[in-house]
Design an enzyme around this catalytic site. Structure first.
Site, PDB file in Angstrom:
ATOM      1  N   LYS B  91       0.810  -1.210   0.000  1.00 12.59           N
ATOM      2  CA  LYS B  91       0.000   0.000   0.000  1.00 12.59           C
ATOM      3  C   LYS B  91       0.848   1.268   0.000  1.00 12.59           C
ATOM      4  O   LYS B  91       1.843   1.342   0.732  1.00 12.59           O
ATOM      5  CB  LYS B  91      -0.890   0.031   1.253  1.00 12.59           C
ATOM      6  CG  LYS B  91      -2.008  -0.997   1.268  1.00 12.59           C
ATOM      7  CD  LYS B  91      -2.838  -0.833   2.535  1.00 12.59           C
ATOM      8  CE  LYS B  91      -3.785  -1.993   2.767  1.00 12.59           C
ATOM      9  NZ  LYS B  91      -4.895  -2.056   1.809  1.00 12.59           N
ATOM     10  N   ARG B 175     -23.378  -2.870  -3.764  1.00 12.18           N
ATOM     11  CA  ARG B 175     -24.743  -2.671  -4.278  1.00 12.18           C
ATOM     12  C   ARG B 175     -24.856  -1.317  -4.989  1.00 12.18           C
ATOM     13  O   ARG B 175     -25.499  -1.195  -6.035  1.00 12.18           O
ATOM     14  CB  ARG B 175     -25.758  -2.739  -3.138  1.00 12.18           C
ATOM     15  CG  ARG B 175     -26.046  -4.162  -2.675  1.00 12.18           C
ATOM     16  CD  ARG B 175     -27.393  -4.217  -1.954  1.00 12.18           C
ATOM     17  NE  ARG B 175     -27.677  -5.522  -1.395  1.00 12.18           N
ATOM     18  CZ  ARG B 175     -28.221  -6.528  -2.090  1.00 12.18           C
ATOM     19  NH1 ARG B 175     -28.519  -6.364  -3.369  1.00 12.18           N
ATOM     20  NH2 ARG B 175     -28.458  -7.687  -1.514  1.00 12.18           N
ATOM     21  N   GLY B 224     -13.951  -5.218   5.706  1.00 14.50           N
ATOM     22  CA  GLY B 224     -14.842  -5.789   6.709  1.00 14.50           C
ATOM     23  C   GLY B 224     -15.206  -7.240   6.462  1.00 14.50           C
ATOM     24  O   GLY B 224     -15.992  -7.813   7.200  1.00 14.50           O
ATOM     25  N   GLY B 245      -8.485  -8.261   5.075  1.00 12.97           N
ATOM     26  CA  GLY B 245      -7.458  -7.556   5.829  1.00 12.97           C
ATOM     27  C   GLY B 245      -7.297  -8.160   7.200  1.00 12.97           C
ATOM     28  O   GLY B 245      -6.570  -9.139   7.398  1.00 12.97           O
ATOM     29  N   SER B 246      -8.034  -7.620   8.154  1.00 11.14           N
ATOM     30  CA  SER B 246      -7.862  -8.018   9.543  1.00 11.14           C
ATOM     31  C   SER B 246      -8.515  -9.359   9.847  1.00 11.14           C
ATOM     32  O   SER B 246      -8.252  -9.947  10.891  1.00 11.14           O
ATOM     33  CB  SER B 246      -8.458  -6.920  10.435  1.00 11.14           C
ATOM     34  OG  SER B 246      -8.058  -5.653   9.955  1.00 11.14           O
TER      35      SER B 246
END
Lengths: 204, 364
Positions: B91, B175, B224, B245-246
């Protein structure tokens, strides 16, 4: 007797990788593509494409539920075209690092032989295919460092084979599905038709 | 008339952009995992990740610890590149083209101009056409996605809300983009000019999307995603790959699972003496080193997990999310994969985060 299919049903292994691009090319050539994620979907195909992507990832999936063994015996009798990671899966020997493969095509392949993504390139070179020189898109490409006696080389880069054929197996270290030129896929579809014509003759 | 295949400054027929899009195609249908060290990278590759994102702190830690989040140390990125054969991403801060230049020099395969890091420029994103290395950028809506593509992004990922383990905003953004694309496809040619104004995006790109019904670059999902079911949900909503990610390596908000192995450099005790193994040789340890490595161990532990339970948990999460991403439409396979997971990150409800603390609003 089995008739030569008019719109051949071609499976595209879709565990991960450039399956969408192959589907687009096959559709444009009048073939019927089918995404393959589980062994049952291999049923009744006329040919199979193993696309580019990450061969390590694909192997993880093939290791589950005996898919590897099923595919290994499947490609012995079904016309199969491997591009990039797909060529690595088809090879008898894989280097840097060594890894398991279907061993359907007598070649040795060195992974990521040209370097990382910044070393990816598009080259145009003469080939044994009819027509003008062929555009070849190399993405983190492998190199075929050895071909067995039954393997025919159809295109090269710096003297190393980039497109090879042996019987009903075709393999490319580049990505014809990312070029507008359809000749490599056409070659595969011709190979599929020939294979089924031969099969029909034998069983007649 | 403008070339309909142009993204404003560069044609999609141009070789440099085609190579970038080519790698993005190769990454479809898979999982890209955030990793903070070599051991996590190895676990990710072994689990079947198609790529790893090398960073010093995952979003959940950045959120919990605060401070300025920057590009990872080049040393860490090099170590991770050397440890795995799959593509490595890293990143750069929004607008920080010097960080991007460093990442390109290191040879990373994809640069993520990411809202997870603290933005370096309040107005300008990186001119991504100026690089050979492909870029992925986050977006919350179609206009934002097309602005990034105009700047040269070869891949879009919906932003979601990073570091939460709450998938709700990833869903919202996917969406949003999908519905805005659908809406474009029914507009007449004369209406498209106004659509470009409404979306704040180049007319040529708006027209391409209207004609093709899809983005001109692959559209992945991030922010998320924490469970196999989350991955299957995003793939069914139209994501072409998943960033996690996490969700793989985090236990609590700022605490990663301990996945490391005892290794050379660890200390062990023999009578009154402490020893440390460095480059294969046992050497007497000095207290300053010992304090860095914690409690002494038996040398036979080298290569064994420091915390077997937590290592197994991380591996189980990584494997299950990979399986669920490929087999997203097969509920039986996703269920079987979910069943193997021995724990999930605790997470933080996105709705409980104050507006000023959202990462997704960085970039525009």
């Amino acid at each position: 007797m089995m008739a030569a299919p008019t719109s051949p049903l071609i499976g595209v292994l879709a565990l991960q990788g450039a399956y969408d691009a192959h589907v687009r090319t096959l559709t444009a050539l009048g073939a019927t593509p089918r995404l393959i994620r589980v062994p049952a979907e291999l049923d009744a195909l006329d040919g199979l494409i193993l696309p580019g992507g990450e061969s390590t990832t694909m192997l993880k999936f093939l290791d589950r539920n005996g898919f590897f063994e099923i595919l290994q015996s499947y490609v012995k009798s079904t016309p199969t075209f491997g591009t990039c990671a797909g060529a690595i899966l088809l090879a008898t020997h894989v280097e840097s690092p060594a890894q398991r493969s279907l061993a359907a095509l007598d070649i040795t392949v060195q992974r990521n032989a040209y370097g990382r993504q910044i070393d990816s390139s598009i080259l145009t070179a003469p080939t044994s295919l009819p027509g003008p020189p062929l555009e070849m898109v190399f993405i983190r490409a492998p190199r075929i460092t050895r071909t067995g006696p039954t393997v025919e080389t159809l295109a090269t880069r710096d003297g190393f084979p980039t497109l090879v054929r042996s019987g009903h197996i075709l393999a490319a270290t580049f990505h014809p599905e990312l070029s507008a030129d359809p000749r490599v896929h056409q070659l595969f579809l011709t190979l599929v038709r020939q294979h089924h014509a031969d099969f029909a003759r034998q069983s007649h | 008339m403008a070339d309909p295949t142009s993204n404003g400054t560069s044609s999609f027929h141009e070789p440099a952009l085609r190579l970038k899009l080519g790698l993005a195609e190769m990454l479809k249908g898979g999982v890209i995992m955030d990793v903070m060290n070599v051991e996590q990278a190895r676990i990710a590759e072994e689990a079947g990740a198609i790529s790893v994102m090398a960073l010093e702190r995952v979003p959940a830690m950045i959120r919990a610890e605060g401070g300025v989040a920057r590009m990872a140390n080049p040393k860490l990125i090099r170590e991770i590149m050397a440890a795995v054969t799959i593509p490595v991403m890293a990143k750069a801060r929004i607008g920080h083209f010097a960080e991007a230049q460093i990442l390109q020099h290191l040879g990373v395969d994809f640069i993520d101009e990411s809202e997870v890091l603290t933005p370096a420029d309040e107005t300008y994103h990186i001119d991504k056409h100026a690089f050979t290395t492909p870029f992925v950028c986050g977006a919350r809506n179609l206009g934002e996605a097309l602005r990034r593509i105009a700047e040269g992004a070869a891949m879009i990922r919906t932003k979601g809300e990073p570091g939460t383990g709450d998938v709700v905003h990833a869903v919202r953004h996917m969406r949003q983009i999908v519905s805005e694309i659908k809406a474009l496809t029914v507009l007449s040619d004369q209406e498209l000019y106004n659509a470009a104004k409404v979306h704040g995006a180049p007319y040529e790109l708006v027209r391409m999307v209207a004609k093709s019904g899809s983005l001109p670059v692959p559209n992945f999902s991030a922010g998320g995603i924490a469970t196999p079911a989350d991955a299957a949900l995003m793939m069914q909503l139209g994501a072409e790959s998943i960033f996690v990610g996490s969700g793989i390596f985090m236990k609590e908000r700022a605490t990663p699972l301990e996945v490391g192995l005892y290794e050379e450099g660890d200390v062990y005790k023999d009578g009154d003496w402490y020893w440390v193994k460095i480059k294969g040789e046992w050497q007497p340890d000095v207290p300053i080193v010992r304090s860095n490595f914690g409690k002494p161990i038996d040398p036979s532990l080298i290569g064994q997990p420091r915390n077997p339970e937590e290592r197994v948990e991380a591996i189980s999460r990584a494997r299950a999310i990979v399986i669920a991403t490929t087999h997203f439409a097969d509920a039986k396979i996703v269920a079987d994969a979910a069943e193997t997971v021995t724990g999930t990150m605790k997470g933080l409800a996105a709705a409980a985060i104050e507006e000023k603390d959202l990462m997704q609003t960085r970039g525009w």
